[in-house]
Write an enzyme that holds these catalytic residues in place. Sequence first.
Site, PDB file in Angstrom:
ATOM      1  N   ASP A 474      26.261  15.850  41.693  1.00  0.00           N
ATOM      2  CA  ASP A 474      26.360  14.785  40.708  1.00  0.00           C
ATOM      3  C   ASP A 474      25.009  14.306  40.206  1.00  0.00           C
ATOM      4  OD1 ASP A 474      28.098  12.637  43.060  1.00  0.00           O
ATOM      5  OD2 ASP A 474      26.028  13.300  43.065  1.00  0.00           O
TER       6      ASP A 474
HETATM    7  C1  GLC Z   1      26.658  13.274  47.643  1.00  0.00           C
HETATM    8  C2  GLC Z   1      28.001  12.871  47.093  1.00  0.00           C
HETATM    9  C3  GLC Z   1      28.842  14.063  46.771  1.00  0.00           C
HETATM   10  C4  GLC Z   1      28.065  15.025  45.932  1.00  0.00           C
HETATM   11  C5  GLC Z   1      26.747  15.390  46.582  1.00  0.00           C
HETATM   12  C6  GLC Z   1      25.898  16.272  45.716  1.00  0.00           C
HETATM   13  O1  GLC Z   1      26.828  13.798  48.913  1.00  0.00           O
HETATM   14  O2  GLC Z   1      28.680  12.029  47.980  1.00  0.00           O
HETATM   15  O3  GLC Z   1      30.000  13.672  46.103  1.00  0.00           O
HETATM   16  O4  GLC Z   1      28.849  16.149  45.734  1.00  0.00           O
HETATM   17  O5  GLC Z   1      26.025  14.221  46.851  1.00  0.00           O
HETATM   18  O6  GLC Z   1      25.378  15.601  44.638  1.00  0.00           O
HETATM   19  C1  GLC Z   2      23.123   9.616  43.659  1.00  0.00           C
HETATM   20  C2  GLC Z   2      22.785  10.445  44.860  1.00  0.00           C
HETATM   21  C3  GLC Z   2      23.863  11.456  45.127  1.00  0.00           C
HETATM   22  C4  GLC Z   2      25.143  10.704  45.237  1.00  0.00           C
HETATM   23  C5  GLC Z   2      25.413   9.839  44.021  1.00  0.00           C
HETATM   24  C6  GLC Z   2      26.668   9.028  44.187  1.00  0.00           C
HETATM   25  O1  GLC Z   2      23.199  10.405  42.543  1.00  0.00           O
HETATM   26  O2  GLC Z   2      21.591  11.121  44.698  1.00  0.00           O
HETATM   27  O3  GLC Z   2      23.587  12.192  46.279  1.00  0.00           O
HETATM   28  O4  GLC Z   2      26.199  11.606  45.396  1.00  0.00           O
HETATM   29  O5  GLC Z   2      24.356   8.978  43.797  1.00  0.00           O
HETATM   30  O6  GLC Z   2      26.947   8.241  43.121  1.00  0.00           O
END
Ligand code: GLC
Ligand code: GLC
Length: 805
Positions: A474
Amino acid sequence: MIDRPDAPHPWINYLGTGDFIGIISNTAGGYAFYRDARLRRLTRYRYNNVPVDEDGRFLYLRDDADGSYWSPTWRPTRRALEEYSCRHGLGYTSIASSRAGIHACATYLVPLQTTVETWSLELTNRRDAAAQLSLFSAVEFCLWNAHDDATNFQRNLNVGEVSVWDRTIVHRSEFRERRNHVASFSCSEPLAGFETRRDAFLGPYRGWSAPRSVEQGTLTHSIGVGGFPIAAHHVRLTLHPGETKRVLFVLGYHELEKDPKRQQSGPSIPNPRAIEAQIAPLLTADGFDRALRDLRSYWDEKLQTLQVETGDVDVDRMVNIWNPYQCGVTYTVSRSASRYESGIGRGIGFRDANQDLLGCVHMIPALARQRILDLASTQLASGGAYHQYQPLTKQGNNAIGSGFNDDPLWLIHAVCAYIKESGDWEILEEQVPYGDDASQVEAIYGHLIRAANYTLDRLGPHRLPLIGRADWNDCLNLNSHSLDPDEPFQTVPVADGTVAESVLIAALFCIVAPDLAEIASRRGDGRTAQQLSRANGAMRDVVRENGWDGDWFLRAYDADGAAVGSSSCDEGRIYLEPQGLCTMAGMGIDDGRARRALDSVAEQLATEHGLLLVQPAYSGYRTNLGEISSYPPGYKENGSIFCHTNPWIVIAECMIGRGDRAWDYAQRINPSHREAITEIHECEPYVYAQMIAGRDADDHGKARNSWLTGTASWAYVAMTQWVLGIRPTFDGLVIDPCIPAGLQRFSVRRTYRGTRYEIRVSNPDGVCRGVASMHADGVPVEGACLPVFDDRRIHVVDVRMGTAT
Ligand code: GLC
Ligand code: GLC
């Protein structure tokens, strides 16, 4: 067992298996909440505080002969202890110490089916003479809404209210108005005094490490209104030489019935009897010991579902105990509350929860079923999904963003995993509303079809799925183009991009589509089955044509149609996720591309500490990529070892039969294995962390964000289902190990659909993969799938690996 209080970070554990959760560090720091760490927080915790982990469960021992005092859990006084050990167990934590001849052992747990946390403090006098001691306990209440509590001081400092009945201090802020809940803190012993005003307890300008009242040895019976409500008890104890005494404390959450008429006409005070009834049984040593026994049997029973013996202590320790335990905790708390998740920001993530379920569906099938129904009822009528919901209301919301186009597909994955484990096809018939339109109610099956169509309805110029705000990663924000430092990447308005595409979503679609087609055909919905199979085939062709870079799978196309994760890029040339997921979808296995891609992983992304997410990491911010490029190289999504993805490669290596490599990769991030390098790793050596700093970082190898991570469930799935190869399918347990050639035997005890399988695998020829023969109770089994006996009996299964004859 942690043998020094000053671990590199506070190493934590979780108390509670249901609605009441406590976070507890190895020195009893942390806090407690009921269901929702933001809206129902019982005790206060300051995340950015120094020293770290200052708040928590406070105990002080004072030698009344000379006025010296200390904390038996070391913090907050941090006075030297002559002995110290912390045992984090499954749902309980025990901290033992001694100083000046007084031995103390504090054990903390949340009894099953309760909404209280109980502490048992056992004190032993090892001196030759009697000891006159004062014991002080204290907790600082949070004014329920943790966000307001940390920000809205003009109001907060005027709402605090407490009541004291005998040994019970009740925090009843806002009970006079709309709340129907209070918190309590009780002690099993007669009190020499109590305090409910923080200022009275600490004294001006003092902190928890040196409270004035502890120094002086008396409490003033303050009743707090406004200000900072706390609950502190003072118990005087005489301990004869060799004598042991136990004192119990209970921190409780209580929902009370309110008289609606009274509520309108004036202040209401909680009924002490209702509260005492909940606490009394737990304020006894017997009550506590029973709760500990029950908790032990609870976890024993859960863990017995799957036990392995591989001869490798790190693998066995993780697979048998800590990894499923972490999966259980992560399932309960999602990403809301840890040392790195403040409990304020994130509820239960749609994508996260669906994946968390994979690691614990065998232990808690009924809860998993309920979670699936909850998640499905936050799905949108479009087939998409709210990105998260709040546990208290179960209502989906966009508070942490929306439009993550991978989200809905994870629901298909979770439902399939649930059916493969349980054989419960009925779940597909459950009628569930949509989150944005409760008038539309549909069977889960229909929800899954909409989820699949959501992807198929959103294809871009290369016929790959449009990425939306982002996919699993994300931080890969191809449509945000944000230049405003004040807008969070996860919520900046994104155009409904019609160009940026994701190979990851394509792979995920091809992982779930065959299963969904299978479900459709078994339900007699041949038309849908065919459509899905065709779409699956088409998507595979598209990835072959537009998602292959020559030596690895591409990651995406950005909003200008430029490739991301390609050898043509100057940075971010190769990403880990598609190498794992495309192979897991079976892409490139026949024609050698999968092998080529995994070799590229080994050449470019593998480090001794695990596999990097992307290389080369981005050296500067790029508007076309978003948050990923906001991190310094080597951290988080910008080239750390983002552990969640490593098990995907382990599975992929298993799929092409390279058992030595799969095992090796799994060990690189295995926390137990990494205990040997704790001074580098720094996080808890019993749970996975979200990330380990990558090769580009100065502190390469240092873990961050431990506990709440999808790594837990994926590491478990990879090791149990793919490496050891005991894999639930729609028709039963398939046995298909892919192990190091040198592993000569292992065994697995697995309870599955009402049957106990005792599986013994031998590998006399030293192969990585391939089952030469299989017998169940001495009878040869045809094919790879064990019969579903469903007779509650024990069945002995002998598996001989080798080259088929
Ligand atoms: C965090 C989020 C997960 C996402 C991951 C990679 O672990 O909780 O939903 O897939 O980051 O960005
Ligand atoms: C931020 C973090 C990611 C997480 C996300 C959740 O982008 O870096 O790891 O999953 O927030 O909203």
